[in-house]
Each structure stands twice: as structure tokens, then as C-alpha cells.
Design a protein around this motif. Structure first.
Motif: not given
Length: 202
Positions: A9-11, A36-37, A44-46, A94-95
């Protein structure tokens, strides 16, 4: 589902270049997926970040972690994830979830009727997927019932609004980590050696 057995999981609160570099490192280390959070104005925009990751990687699955139905219209979300899926050669997922204070708070949005909004968004995304069969994952909160059982293993009835979720879902996955309740150095090393569900936050 095997590619989702391990993931990172990347923020994206660093520059896009840093986040992309971390995604490439995760791929090199053998992780199956990168999440990607989407924390609104705090990151930043996902979808822009996911697009950059898609062009810089070869095999890792790329998904949101997670988007909500309040800050972005589900039709736009469906179009964005379908575009990334095409660009990445079918690696996008997609989550969806109800969102939290980090993404909704700065915009002054109240999380009203979260289950209704998530179900409606899910239906819109399903209708607009067209020829792009992007996997859609919906995250749901468990009740505290597993904590009262001796084995702590979750059951379908532990899901919030489980009836509605069962109706909409193609598959329900309940995650249980034995090492959380039965910690030992030997047990932990066995889990790590087998590469069982592992998520890391950079």
C-alpha cells in the motif's frame, strides 16, 4: 486472486517519481499488487499516480486503496480505471469504500448513508466497465464479534450489513492472520518464508 496474496500500500504523499520508484521496487521484490491510497487533498491524485506506475512497471497489479463515492463521481472513476487497465495491459483493479476523515474532512463532506452510496457507485462502475473486466473490490468493516470467539476467525455474519454485501458480491474474502493472535518468532518466520498475505506501507 493469487496476485492479491501479497501487496504494497503506497500513500502518494511524496513526489510522483518517488512513489513510482517504490512501486518498481515492490515489483522487483516479487509483490503481486500495488495499492495507491486516495486521501484527497493530502496526497497526489490517485489515478495520475497509477498511470505513472502503469507505464513504469511490467507485471504488478495496480489498484486504488481505496476510492470513495463522495469526492469523485463513480462514472468518472469507472472511466479512469478502465483507461489505466488498457494502458497497463489488463493489470488494474478498483477498490471501493466509504472513505474516511482524511479524504472527506478537508472538503467538508459528511459520510451519510455510506452503504447506499457505495452500492450505487458499484452498480454504476459495473454498468460502465463495458469490455474492460476490471476487478472491483469493496472493503467493509467487521463487527467486534470475532474478538469474542476463541478462534477469532471472522464469519460472513460479522460483516456490517452482510445481507446487502452478499447480494452484491461475486466473492467474499474474510482475512484472518493467525500471527496477530498467536505471536511467536518461529510462527512469524514460517509465515514470512511462505510469503503469506503481507502488506507494507512506505
Amino acid at each position: 486472486m493469487r496476485e492479491f496474496a501479497s501487496g504494497v500500500l503506497l500513500a502518494p504523499n511524496h513526489t510522483a517519481q518517488v512513489t513510482v520508484g517504490l512501486a518498481r521496487l515492490a515489483e522487483e521484490l516479487g509483490y503481486g499488487s500495488v495499492w495507491v491510497a486516495d486521501e484527497g487533498t493530502k496526497t497526489r491524485d490517485v489515478f495520475v499516480t497509477m498511470t505513472a506506475i502503469a507505464t513504469a512497471t511490467q507485471s504488478v497489479r495496480i489498484g486504488t486503496g481505496l476510492v470513495n463515492p463522495y469526492t469523485r463521481h463513480p462514472a468518472l472513476t469507472a472511466a479512469a480505471i478502465a483507461s489505466i487497465d488498457e494502458l497497463s495491459g489488463g493489470r488494474a483493479f478498483l477498490v471501493y469504500g466509504a472513505g474516511g476523515s482524511l479524504s472527506l474532512g478537508p472538503l467538508g463532506i459528511e459520510r451519510q448513508k455510506p452503504l447506499v452510496h457505495v452500492r450505487e457507485a458499484l452498480e454504476v462502475c459495473r454498468r460502465l466497465r463495458l469490455e474492460t473486466p476490471v476487478p472491483i473490490i469493496v472493503l467493509s468493516q467487521l463487527s467486534r464479534a470475532p474478538e469474542t470467539r476463541s478462534d477469532h476467525r471472522p464469519q460472513l455474519s460479522d460483516l456490517r450489513e452482510s445481507g446487502a454485501l452478499e447480494q452484491d458480491a461475486d466473492l467474499v474474502v474474510l482475512i484472518y492472520r493467525d500471527d496477530v493472535y498467536n505471536r511467536s518468532e518461529e510462527h512469524t518466520s514460517v509465515l514470512q518464508s511462505r510469503g503469506l498475505i503481507s502488506y507494507a506501507v512506505f
